[in-house]
Design a protein around this motif. Structure first.
Motif, PDB file in Angstrom:
ATOM      1  N   THR A 139       1.348   5.418  11.806  1.00 55.17           N
ATOM      2  CA  THR A 139       0.244   5.209  10.865  1.00 55.17           C
ATOM      3  C   THR A 139       0.353   6.103   9.628  1.00 55.17           C
ATOM      4  O   THR A 139       0.231   5.602   8.499  1.00 55.17           O
ATOM      5  CB  THR A 139      -1.108   5.404  11.571  1.00 55.17           C
ATOM      6  N   PRO A 140       0.587   7.419   9.744  1.00 61.47           N
ATOM      7  CA  PRO A 140       0.721   8.232   8.528  1.00 61.47           C
ATOM      8  C   PRO A 140       1.864   7.756   7.631  1.00 61.47           C
ATOM      9  O   PRO A 140       1.751   7.812   6.397  1.00 61.47           O
ATOM     10  CB  PRO A 140       0.988   9.638   9.077  1.00 61.47           C
ATOM     11  N   GLN A 141       2.944   7.281   8.231  1.00 62.90           N
ATOM     12  CA  GLN A 141       4.077   6.765   7.464  1.00 62.90           C
ATOM     13  C   GLN A 141       3.659   5.551   6.627  1.00 62.90           C
ATOM     14  O   GLN A 141       3.990   5.443   5.446  1.00 62.90           O
ATOM     15  CB  GLN A 141       5.191   6.386   8.434  1.00 62.90           C
ATOM     16  N   ARG A 142       2.921   4.656   7.232  1.00 65.11           N
ATOM     17  CA  ARG A 142       2.492   3.445   6.514  1.00 65.11           C
ATOM     18  C   ARG A 142       1.508   3.801   5.397  1.00 65.11           C
ATOM     19  O   ARG A 142       1.550   3.223   4.307  1.00 65.11           O
ATOM     20  CB  ARG A 142       1.857   2.447   7.485  1.00 65.11           C
ATOM     21  N   ILE A 143       0.635   4.762   5.666  1.00 66.13           N
ATOM     22  CA  ILE A 143      -0.312   5.207   4.632  1.00 66.13           C
ATOM     23  C   ILE A 143       0.445   5.825   3.460  1.00 66.13           C
ATOM     24  O   ILE A 143       0.131   5.582   2.287  1.00 66.13           O
ATOM     25  CB  ILE A 143      -1.317   6.204   5.234  1.00 66.13           C
ATOM     26  N   ALA A 144       1.461   6.620   3.769  1.00 65.20           N
ATOM     27  CA  ALA A 144       2.267   7.249   2.718  1.00 65.20           C
ATOM     28  C   ALA A 144       2.939   6.203   1.835  1.00 65.20           C
ATOM     29  O   ALA A 144       3.095   6.402   0.620  1.00 65.20           O
ATOM     30  CB  ALA A 144       3.311   8.169   3.344  1.00 65.20           C
ATOM     31  N   MET A 145       3.339   5.085   2.439  1.00 58.21           N
ATOM     32  CA  MET A 145       3.954   4.024   1.656  1.00 58.21           C
ATOM     33  C   MET A 145       2.986   3.467   0.621  1.00 58.21           C
ATOM     34  O   MET A 145       3.361   3.163  -0.513  1.00 58.21           O
ATOM     35  CB  MET A 145       4.465   2.917   2.585  1.00 58.21           C
ATOM     36  N   TRP A 146       1.725   3.337   1.018  1.00 58.68           N
ATOM     37  CA  TRP A 146       0.716   2.862   0.066  1.00 58.68           C
ATOM     38  C   TRP A 146       0.489   3.877  -1.049  1.00 58.68           C
ATOM     39  O   TRP A 146       0.289   3.507  -2.211  1.00 58.68           O
ATOM     40  CB  TRP A 146      -0.598   2.563   0.779  1.00 58.68           C
ATOM     41  N   ALA A 149       3.160   3.582  -3.454  1.00 59.69           N
ATOM     42  CA  ALA A 149       3.010   2.352  -4.243  1.00 59.69           C
ATOM     43  C   ALA A 149       1.808   2.426  -5.177  1.00 59.69           C
ATOM     44  O   ALA A 149       1.427   1.412  -5.772  1.00 59.69           O
ATOM     45  CB  ALA A 149       2.877   1.158  -3.313  1.00 59.69           C
ATOM     46  N   GLU A 150       1.219   3.615  -5.290  1.00 61.89           N
ATOM     47  CA  GLU A 150       0.063   3.848  -6.168  1.00 61.89           C
ATOM     48  C   GLU A 150      -1.110   2.935  -5.815  1.00 61.89           C
ATOM     49  O   GLU A 150      -1.859   2.483  -6.679  1.00 61.89           O
ATOM     50  CB  GLU A 150       0.464   3.669  -7.635  1.00 61.89           C
ATOM     51  N   LEU A 151      -1.259   2.644  -4.508  1.00 58.71           N
ATOM     52  CA  LEU A 151      -2.362   1.834  -3.981  1.00 58.71           C
ATOM     53  C   LEU A 151      -2.368   0.423  -4.568  1.00 58.71           C
ATOM     54  O   LEU A 151      -3.393  -0.254  -4.558  1.00 58.71           O
ATOM     55  CB  LEU A 151      -3.715   2.521  -4.247  1.00 58.71           C
ATOM     56  N   ASP A 152      -1.216  -0.018  -5.028  1.00 58.70           N
ATOM     57  CA  ASP A 152      -1.089  -1.307  -5.705  1.00 58.70           C
ATOM     58  C   ASP A 152      -0.395  -2.307  -4.785  1.00 58.70           C
ATOM     59  O   ASP A 152       0.763  -2.109  -4.386  1.00 58.70           O
ATOM     60  CB  ASP A 152      -0.276  -1.124  -6.989  1.00 58.70           C
ATOM     61  N   ILE A 153      -1.114  -3.394  -4.447  1.00 58.99           N
ATOM     62  CA  ILE A 153      -0.552  -4.401  -3.549  1.00 58.99           C
ATOM     63  C   ILE A 153       0.736  -4.989  -4.120  1.00 58.99           C
ATOM     64  O   ILE A 153       1.682  -5.290  -3.382  1.00 58.99           O
ATOM     65  CB  ILE A 153      -1.593  -5.512  -3.293  1.00 58.99           C
ATOM     66  N   ASN A 154       0.800  -5.118  -5.430  1.00 58.04           N
ATOM     67  CA  ASN A 154       1.981  -5.722  -6.064  1.00 58.04           C
ATOM     68  C   ASN A 154       3.200  -4.812  -6.023  1.00 58.04           C
ATOM     69  O   ASN A 154       4.335  -5.272  -6.169  1.00 58.04           O
ATOM     70  CB  ASN A 154       1.667  -6.092  -7.514  1.00 58.04           C
TER      71      ASN A 154
END
Length: 310
Positions: A139-146, A149-154
């Protein structure tokens, strides 16, 4: 935008999920179903669309349809709230409903990590999924990815993106579990006290329960509260905060004041912060409305405390 919430133990509401599925007796007269029905008929189409299809009316009865909607655009609200505040996360639905996708949970947690000036209060009736999510080492790894990505879905690379190195900058943005996120479960009667055990096996800075609407006596002290509060504050089997209140509204079920008093006494004996929200509209005391005027209460119930992070 849900600023200045009327819920006494929070400052703002963050309705990022709409639509719900009843889980237990406490759901029977939920305010969210009435508000969702009303908002689904709002003349503003942007508001109406958020709630359309989540509630249906059969005769005079409102019921959830089972449709769950999640709203990434509403996550940005916390960026716009500049003053530090307590925020009730997903106040109109359960964030940990099975139909809320994992990526949306990750993005929500990423927002909470980035906008750490706020304190986030997550309350659920789905403790098993909450527990699995926060105990998942990925879970922390996936959050770090967001965050990367600057919280940007694109900009998010998707599930096929290679793992980030452990020294990635995003990991320095937050400790785990997030220190500004409180997690809790609803415990309206003895039937659902099993939720507390699952909560206490969940990593969190603050773990709390909401005994609202309180529908019967609840015994906490033997299993979930400790006598030596200061020494056990960080123990994995210690509740950090308790909210209690009776049900409000025209169909409110009985909440005896002695049930509230019992929970207050248990918390006071163990030094656990307790927040008495309201006596409800159907208590055995004569009170007005939802029974939230402290001046109408016995002195022993006039307690509205918050947990302190040591």
């Amino acid at each position: 935008m849900s600023k200045n919430s009327k819920i006494q133990w929070t400052d703002h509401s963050w309705p990022i999920v709409t639509g719900c599925i009843p889980k237990s007796a406490g759901c029977a007269n939920c305010y969210a179903i009435k508000d969702s029905w009303r908002l689904s008929h709002n003349p503003n189409p942007k508001i109406r669309e958020i709630y359309t299809g989540t509630v249906e009316k059969k005769g005079e009865t409102l019921r959830w349809t089972g449709l769950i909607k999640y709203h990434p655009d509403r996550l940005k609200w916390v960026e716009q709230w500049k003053k530090p505040a307590r925020i009730f996360v997903s106040n109109m639905a359960d964030l940990f409903s099975d139909d809320v996708p994992e990526w949306f949970l990750d993005l929500t947690w990423a927002y909470m990590a980035v906008y750490k000036r706020h304190t986030y209060q997550v309350l659920t009736k789905c403790p098993d999924r909450l527990n699995a999510y926060l105990n998942d080492p990925n879970t922390p790894q996936r959050i770090a990815m967001w965050i990367n990505a600057e919280l940007d879905i694109n900009k998010h690379p998707g599930n096929d993106y290679p793992p980030l190195p452990l020294n990635n900058w995003a990991y320095d943005k937050f400790s785990w579990p997030l220190s500004n996120v409180w997690v809790g479960v609803s415990v309206e009667n003895e039937v659902v006290t099993h939720r507390i055990k699952t909560l206490l096996e969940t990593p969190a800075t603050i773990r709390f329960i909401s005994c609202e609407p309180l529908l019967g006596p609840v015994e906490l002290r033997p299993h979930y509260l400790y006598e030596d509060y200061q020494e056990s504050y960080r123990d994995n089997e210690k509740l950090d905060w308790v909210i209690v209140g009776g049900e409000s509204g025209p169909n409110a079920r009985v909440c005896q004041v002695k049930w509230i008093q019992s929970i207050v006494n248990q918390c006071e004996q163990t030094g656990t912060p307790i927040f008495v929200k309201q006596l409800g509209s159907n208590s055995n005391l004569e009170v007005k409305g939802k029974g939230d005027n402290l001046e109408e209460w016995p002195q022993s119930l006039r307690i509205q405390e918050f947990p302190t992070i040591l």
